[in-house]
Design a protein around this motif. Structure first.
Motif, PDB file in Angstrom:
ATOM      1  N   LEU A 151       0.820  -1.216   0.000  1.00 16.99           N
ATOM      2  CA  LEU A 151       0.000   0.000   0.000  1.00 16.99           C
ATOM      3  C   LEU A 151       0.854   1.266   0.000  1.00 16.99           C
ATOM      4  O   LEU A 151       0.575   2.212  -0.733  1.00 16.99           O
ATOM      5  CB  LEU A 151      -0.937  -0.006   1.213  1.00 16.99           C
ATOM      6  CG  LEU A 151      -2.028  -1.077   1.167  1.00 16.99           C
ATOM      7  CD1 LEU A 151      -2.859  -1.053   2.431  1.00 16.99           C
ATOM      8  CD2 LEU A 151      -2.913  -0.881  -0.066  1.00 16.99           C
ATOM      9  N   ILE A 152       1.891   1.276   0.842  1.00 18.32           N
ATOM     10  CA  ILE A 152       2.752   2.456   0.904  1.00 18.32           C
ATOM     11  C   ILE A 152       3.333   2.759  -0.472  1.00 18.32           C
ATOM     12  O   ILE A 152       3.321   3.887  -0.953  1.00 18.32           O
ATOM     13  CB  ILE A 152       3.911   2.256   1.908  1.00 18.32           C
ATOM     14  CG1 ILE A 152       3.385   2.073   3.332  1.00 18.32           C
ATOM     15  CG2 ILE A 152       4.872   3.435   1.860  1.00 18.32           C
ATOM     16  CD1 ILE A 152       4.469   1.769   4.334  1.00 18.32           C
ATOM     17  N   LYS A 203       2.349   1.554  -3.472  1.00 14.72           N
ATOM     18  CA  LYS A 203       1.354   1.796  -4.512  1.00 14.72           C
ATOM     19  C   LYS A 203       0.869   3.245  -4.480  1.00 14.72           C
ATOM     20  O   LYS A 203       0.779   3.909  -5.515  1.00 14.72           O
ATOM     21  CB  LYS A 203       0.169   0.849  -4.322  1.00 14.72           C
ATOM     22  CG  LYS A 203      -0.948   1.029  -5.347  1.00 14.72           C
ATOM     23  CD  LYS A 203      -2.124   0.124  -5.020  1.00 14.72           C
ATOM     24  CE  LYS A 203      -3.233   0.269  -6.043  1.00 14.72           C
ATOM     25  NZ  LYS A 203      -4.402  -0.540  -5.657  1.00 14.72           N
ATOM     26  N   TYR A 204       0.550   3.724  -3.301  1.00 16.02           N
ATOM     27  CA  TYR A 204      -0.025   5.071  -3.214  1.00 16.02           C
ATOM     28  C   TYR A 204       1.003   6.149  -2.982  1.00 16.02           C
ATOM     29  O   TYR A 204       1.201   7.036  -3.790  1.00 16.02           O
ATOM     30  CB  TYR A 204      -1.095   5.120  -2.112  1.00 16.02           C
ATOM     31  CG  TYR A 204      -2.299   4.307  -2.472  1.00 16.02           C
ATOM     32  CD1 TYR A 204      -3.068   4.623  -3.592  1.00 16.02           C
ATOM     33  CD2 TYR A 204      -2.673   3.217  -1.704  1.00 16.02           C
ATOM     34  CE1 TYR A 204      -4.168   3.865  -3.940  1.00 16.02           C
ATOM     35  CE2 TYR A 204      -3.778   2.458  -2.041  1.00 16.02           C
ATOM     36  CZ  TYR A 204      -4.537   2.788  -3.167  1.00 16.02           C
ATOM     37  OH  TYR A 204      -5.605   2.045  -3.508  1.00 16.02           O
ATOM     38  N   MET A 205       1.684   6.060  -1.863  1.00 18.57           N
ATOM     39  CA  MET A 205       2.439   7.237  -1.451  1.00 18.57           C
ATOM     40  C   MET A 205       3.759   7.401  -2.177  1.00 18.57           C
ATOM     41  O   MET A 205       4.301   8.484  -2.241  1.00 18.57           O
ATOM     42  CB  MET A 205       2.645   7.206   0.045  1.00 18.57           C
ATOM     43  CG  MET A 205       1.444   7.823   0.724  1.00 18.57           C
ATOM     44  SD  MET A 205       1.383   7.426   2.435  1.00 18.57           S
ATOM     45  CE  MET A 205       0.657   5.863   2.376  1.00 18.57           C
ATOM     46  N   LEU A 206       4.299   6.327  -2.746  1.00 18.46           N
ATOM     47  CA  LEU A 206       5.572   6.464  -3.444  1.00 18.46           C
ATOM     48  C   LEU A 206       5.405   6.429  -4.955  1.00 18.46           C
ATOM     49  O   LEU A 206       5.960   7.245  -5.667  1.00 18.46           O
ATOM     50  CB  LEU A 206       6.536   5.352  -3.004  1.00 18.46           C
ATOM     51  CG  LEU A 206       6.899   5.346  -1.519  1.00 18.46           C
ATOM     52  CD1 LEU A 206       7.865   4.217  -1.222  1.00 18.46           C
ATOM     53  CD2 LEU A 206       7.502   6.679  -1.094  1.00 18.46           C
ATOM     54  N   ASP A 208       2.472   6.486  -6.886  1.00 25.08           N
ATOM     55  CA  ASP A 208       1.318   7.079  -7.562  1.00 25.08           C
ATOM     56  C   ASP A 208       1.797   8.085  -8.615  1.00 25.08           C
ATOM     57  O   ASP A 208       2.617   8.953  -8.329  1.00 25.08           O
ATOM     58  CB  ASP A 208       0.426   7.788  -6.538  1.00 25.08           C
ATOM     59  CG  ASP A 208      -0.882   8.219  -7.173  1.00 25.08           C
ATOM     60  OD1 ASP A 208      -1.871   7.493  -7.003  1.00 25.08           O
ATOM     61  OD2 ASP A 208      -0.892   9.280  -7.841  1.00 25.08           O
ATOM     62  N   TYR A 251       0.309  11.829  -7.410  1.00 27.41           N
ATOM     63  CA  TYR A 251       0.548  12.332  -6.059  1.00 27.41           C
ATOM     64  C   TYR A 251       1.726  11.650  -5.358  1.00 27.41           C
ATOM     65  O   TYR A 251       2.071  12.000  -4.240  1.00 27.41           O
ATOM     66  CB  TYR A 251      -0.721  12.143  -5.221  1.00 27.41           C
ATOM     67  CG  TYR A 251      -1.897  12.882  -5.803  1.00 27.41           C
ATOM     68  CD1 TYR A 251      -2.012  14.258  -5.605  1.00 27.41           C
ATOM     69  CD2 TYR A 251      -2.862  12.229  -6.562  1.00 27.41           C
ATOM     70  CE1 TYR A 251      -3.079  14.958  -6.158  1.00 27.41           C
ATOM     71  CE2 TYR A 251      -3.926  12.914  -7.109  1.00 27.41           C
ATOM     72  CZ  TYR A 251      -4.036  14.284  -6.906  1.00 27.41           C
ATOM     73  OH  TYR A 251      -5.074  14.976  -7.443  1.00 27.41           O
ATOM     74  N   GLY A 252       2.308  10.650  -6.020  1.00 27.43           N
ATOM     75  CA  GLY A 252       3.388   9.897  -5.385  1.00 27.43           C
ATOM     76  C   GLY A 252       4.657  10.718  -5.227  1.00 27.43           C
ATOM     77  O   GLY A 252       4.926  11.641  -5.984  1.00 27.43           O
ATOM     78  N   LEU A 253       5.436  10.302  -4.251  1.00 27.04           N
ATOM     79  CA  LEU A 253       6.677  11.002  -3.936  1.00 27.04           C
ATOM     80  C   LEU A 253       7.684  10.889  -5.090  1.00 27.04           C
ATOM     81  O   LEU A 253       8.391  11.845  -5.406  1.00 27.04           O
ATOM     82  CB  LEU A 253       7.270  10.404  -2.664  1.00 27.04           C
ATOM     83  CG  LEU A 253       8.048  11.335  -1.753  1.00 27.04           C
ATOM     84  CD1 LEU A 253       7.188  12.516  -1.335  1.00 27.04           C
ATOM     85  CD2 LEU A 253       8.518  10.579  -0.528  1.00 27.04           C
TER      86      LEU A 253
END
Lengths: 300, 284, 383
Positions: A127-128, A130-133, A135, A138-140
């Motif tokens: 999840l981390i 897939k989304y936060m890194l 994406d 919006y990913g980092l």
């Protein structure tokens, strides 16, 4: 002393059978019996949607399996995943282990930070990433690429397998690091001093002393990691669901799909047997190692 | 703390270029940890701050996401309780099974025990998918699907081989002389076990339990396939964020933090002790 | 107090395939010995000779595969170690690392449900004897090697057992401590009078501590005797070489007419040696054994044996000087006066008293010419 401690109590045998029986039974019931049943089901024509139409199918499931292009994709993906992840984690793990084998300020803390990913639940890892890194908007990672003037990458759809490799490597490089570092620290200092006095440079020191010393440890790391990489599931489940298409479908995921979405017990059992065979090809080396270790130890 | 242990071990002393290498080591440590740090940070943001194209590092933190993740109806406590019960349950059952077996193998070895030990370890390498279908079908007919008991037993089976091996290797570290001294001092089997062997192996048993706990807590394959709601663990809970709800990053992060924090912290303290079990005693 | 009897005791190991080499090490054959009540018996021999195995069989830590072991007449072969009423001091000390010194010593008594007061009193008493009263609260890891050794002794002492077994208890101590503990254990034994078996590979320990010494080799008893007799009347070349430091010198000697001799040495034959040499048929050659301390640097040599060779090593030890001389192809060690006016490479002539030499059969290595009375009392079996 070559006498076994069995002799420690004359006139009485230890109740070894009774002590071991619970564990043995437990593993029989939960692992071996089901494994035999899988083998049995793989020769059955059995679909949960049509439970009445059950019967002996001979090698039909295997025929279907071997003619299913998705199975071959899954097999290839599995091997690719194992090979790439092994390469990345072992090389990076070794480099990091060497880096962390120096004495420096706050080494303990830096090392603890570096190995933390290993303790993260694989679903959460998925999840981390897939989304936060990863994406694309919006990913980092995308933000970093935009900041340095590059076009953001659609990681999970353009490079799905690579994305999965990144996640798994993030989780398992710490494992290799932790174990190889411990291996490095068990290297006797006098061996290093001796080779330095003999005039070896750092590379020679690494090549002739450190690497041979790490041999056994590297072996264990590679074998254990392959076993785990072969059964990767949660990272794929939480991110790509095997897609896009079959790009990230590995054997476990293929079996999961054919059992729980096609309800095809015969086919998924046949694939499961395939997975077991594959795992055993890897495991046989480790078992031999464990057995060897046992023999060496019993002559204490 | 385990970290100080490593600091005592001599390595290459930082010499010329040492500062650069030290910096590199720190940088890598921070980079590896960054995703975890980022989740914690995101969990402290509002949904608006969390979900933006330009990441924010400085903001006024809010516990709102944690509050909603822990709120009645979110189900967190239900899943967490299942995780606690199955992880601790499987660890205790595993130890109860592994200790007697390892005792027999370590102190009364014979060909049969050697063979049994190797066989037990080898079962670890039957992939879960290899037994998934029969386990599912049998569980379904026995009504064990979506039960804590069923899941706990699967976790136990998953960890038992490693636990037997670890306990075995810790027992083997006890010098045989001490066992013999106890028998000359008049101790019977049970007294030797409870007054000599177990106290001596206690640190080893603790790290075995810790490892089993961590592996069971993070397990997701069996949780995802064998449970729906009643016995579903935190792995199932967080997996439910994989679609749709994944848009609420702050809540997702808060849930993730609540899921991984206990085990990551446990892992920090147990890192050294775990190495040995994980390498089958090849590294001490 | 106890009398320990071992009758035809043997330990044979099943030779396991794949574990070759270790097959015969530690095995014991045909061991016969009866102790006196309160005797201090030392088992000595090179490693693997079966001395530790013998002791472990007395302890019950290993089965004897043949023969019987009796303690005060009772056959203990099938009695558990814990019911044999013996105490043992291990080479590694085998202290319980998780217990304090007090509890290490009290453990056996607690297991026997001895009243608390009595336990305390007995532990205190043993601690006082061994001078470790101030250590009772410590854990073994906080002790020095010598202190651990005392605790190990204390643990045995507290038991007030019928038999003490000590398995190389001093071998982990440094040389100075070892000499001190040697005397202390002897003193303890004299004070307590408990039958004691003591295993060591160090002949000095054996000679200084044992009332009787059992010399073993390859699982068989070579000789059982007092220290004096072992030194003066060794029954074979092995015992002769094993007892005494530096070791006895052996020269292969030919018999010609009035004397024995070879390259670089000669020895006149008196009546004693004549008789010895004739024992069991005439011999044309034999082993001539001379102890280093029986070689002297004297000019006058009528009626004496002589040898001559080039000096290869000179070791001044303070009170004496050890010199190694090449005689033929044998290196002979001589223990000479402290101040010697010789150098390496010099040729040195040495003399010895023919009454002090030992003769051994060239084939069987058996001693020749032992007086019948001592031969009867001292030899056990020497196949």
């Amino acid at each position: 002393m070559s006498a076994s401690p069995t002799d420690a109590s004359p006139g009485k045998r230890a109740p070894t059978k009774r002590l071991m029986a619970p564990s043995v039974l437990f593993l029989l019931v939960w692992m071996i019996v089901p494994l035999a049943m899988t083998l049995y089901y793989s020769f059955q024509d059995y679909n949960l949607m049509m439970p009445d139409m059950r019967g002996f199918a001979g090698g039909l499931s295997y025929e279907l399996l071997f003619t299913d292009p998705v199975f071959w994709d899954a097999l290839l993906n599995t091997l690719l995943l194992v090979a790439t992840c092994l390469l990345v984690t072992v090389v990076a793990g070794l480099a990091l282990a060497l880096l962390f084998n120096r004495t420096f300020v706050g080494r303990g803390i830096a090392r603890t930070l570096a190995i933390s990913p290993f303790f993260v639940m694989p679903v959460v890892t998925g999840l981390i990433w897939k989304y936060m890194l990863l994406d694309p908007v919006y990913g980092l990672f995308s933000w970093v690429m935009r900041s340095i003037g590059l076009e953001p990458v659609q990681w999970l759809s353009s490079y799905p397998l690579l994305s999965v490799v990144m996640m798994i490597s993030w989780e398992w490089t710490p494992f290799a690091l932790l174990i190889l570092l411990t291996g490095l620290q068990s290297l006797p200092e006098d061996q290093l001093e001796a080779v330095r006095l003999d005039g070896a440079n750092r590379w020679q020191e690494f090549r002739h002393i450190v690497l041979p010393h790490l041999g056994q440890v590297l072996y264990v790391v590679i074998m254990l990691e392959s076993i785990f990489f072969l059964t990767s599931f949660a990272e794929i489940y939480a991110t790509t669901s095997g897609g896009p298409g079959t790009a990230t479908t590995n054997l476990p995921y293929y079996i999961y799909l054919s059992a729980f979405f096609q309800y095809d017990i015969g086919l998924s059992s046949a694939a499961a047997i395939g997975a077991v065979v594959l795992a055993n090809i890897f495991a046989i080396f480790l078992i031999r190692f464990v057995a060897g270790n046992l023999n060496a130890g019993s002559q204490r | 703390m385990t970290a100080s242990n490593a600091d005592r071990t001599p390595g290459r002393k930082a010499g010329s270029g040492g500062t650069a290498l030290t910096l590199l080591a720190w940088l890598i440590g921070i980079a590896m940890f960054f995703p975890i740090f980022w989740v914690v940070l995101t969990a402290l943001k509002t949904e608006q701050t969390a979900f933006s194209m330009t990441p924010t590092f400085i903001f006024s933190p809010t516990l709102e996401s944690f509050r909603s993740a822990l709120a009645q109806g979110s189900g967190y406590w239900h899943y967490a309780l299942n995780s606690v019960i199955t992880a601790f349950g499987s660890t205790l059952v595993g130890l109860a099974l592994a200790i007697p077996a390892a005792y027999a193998m370590a102190f009364f070895p014979s060909r049969r025990t050697d063979f049994t030990l190797v066989w037990m370890v080898s079962t670890k390498f039957i992939p879960a998918v290899g037994v998934l279908i029969p386990v599912f079908l049998v569980y379904r007919s026995l009504g064990l699907i979506d039960t804590r008991l069923g899941l706990t037993m699967l976790f136990t089976a998953m960890n038992l081989p490693i636990m037997v091996w670890m306990v075995y290797s810790y027992f083997r570290d006890i010098p045989i002389d001490i066992i013999e001294a106890a028998s000359i001092d008049g101790a019977g089997t049970a007294q030797t076990m409870f007054r000599v062997i177990l106290p001596l192996a206690l640190p080893g048993l603790a790290s075995t339990g810790l490892l089993a706990l961590i592996l069971a807590w993070n397990e997701s394959f069996w949780s995802l396939t064998m449970t729906d709601y009643h016995a579903a663990t935190l792995a199932v809970y967080t997996a439910s964020f994989k679609s749709g709800e994944g848009l609420f990053w702050a809540r997702l992060s808060a849930a993730s933090v609540l899921t991984i924090a206990p085990i990551v912290v446990l892992g920090w303290f147990a890192q050294r002790q775990m190495v040995r079990g994980l390498t089958f005693g090849a590294v001490k | 107090m106890a009398i320990v009897e071992l009758k035809n005791v043997a330990k044979r190991y099943d030779s396991m395939p794949g574990k070759k080499g270790a097959e015969h090490a530690n095995a014991v054959e045909d061991f016969n010995l009866t102790t006196k009540d309160g005797e201090f018996v030392v088992l000595v021999g090179p490693s693997g000779c079966g001395k530790s195995t013998t002791m472990r069989m007395i302890a019950g830590l290993e089965h004897n595969t043949a023969g019987e072991i009796r303690i005060n007449g009772q056959d203990v072969s099938s009695v558990e170690p814990r019911d044999r009423d013996i105490a043992m001091v291990f080479q590694s000390y085998a202290l319980y690392p998780h217990m304090s010194v007090y509890h290490n010593m009290a453990f056996a008594l607690e297991l026997k449900k001895t009243p608390k007061e009595e336990v305390k009193q007995r532990v205190q008493e043993a601690a006082r004897i061994l001078d470790i009263e101030h250590l009772l609260d410590r854990k073994p890891r906080a002790l020095s090697g010598g202190q651990r050794q005392r605790v190990a002794l204390g643990r045995a002492l507290v038991r007030q057992p019928q038999v003490f077994l000590m398995d190389e208890p001093l071998s982990n101590l440094d040389a100075r401590l070892r000499v001190g503990m040697r005397a202390e254990i002897t003193r303890l034994h004299r004070r307590l009078g408990v039958t004691t078996f003591y295993v060591t590979h160090d002949q000095t320990e054996a000679m200084t501590m044992g009332q009787r010494i059992v010399v073993m080799r390859d699982g068989r008893i070579q000789q059982v005797d007092t220290p004096y007799n072992l030194y003066e009347r060794p029954v074979n070349r092995f015992v002769a070489g094993f007892i005494g430091t530096p070791s006895m010198n052996f020269l292969q000697a030919d018999h010609h007419g009035d004397g024995l001799g070879g390259q670089g040495f000669s020895c006149p034959l008196g009546p004693r040696l004549q008789a010895a040499l004739g024992e069991g048929g005439q011999r044309s050659s034999c082993w001539l054994g001379i102890r280093p301390e029986h070689l002297h640097q004297v000019e006058e040599s009528s009626g004496r044996g002589r040898l001559e060779g080039v000096i290869e090593v000179i070791e001044p030890l303070g009170p004496v000087t050890m010199v190694q001389v090449r005689v033929g192809d044998t290196l002979v060690t001589a223990q000479l006066a402290a101040h010697l006016d010789v150098e390496i490479g010099d040729t040195l002539g040495l003399a010895f008293d023919p009454d002090q030499v030992h003769l051994f059969d060239i084939e069987s290595d058996q001693a020749l010419g032992l007086e019948p009375d001592s031969a009867a009392s001292s030899t056990q079996a020497t196949a």
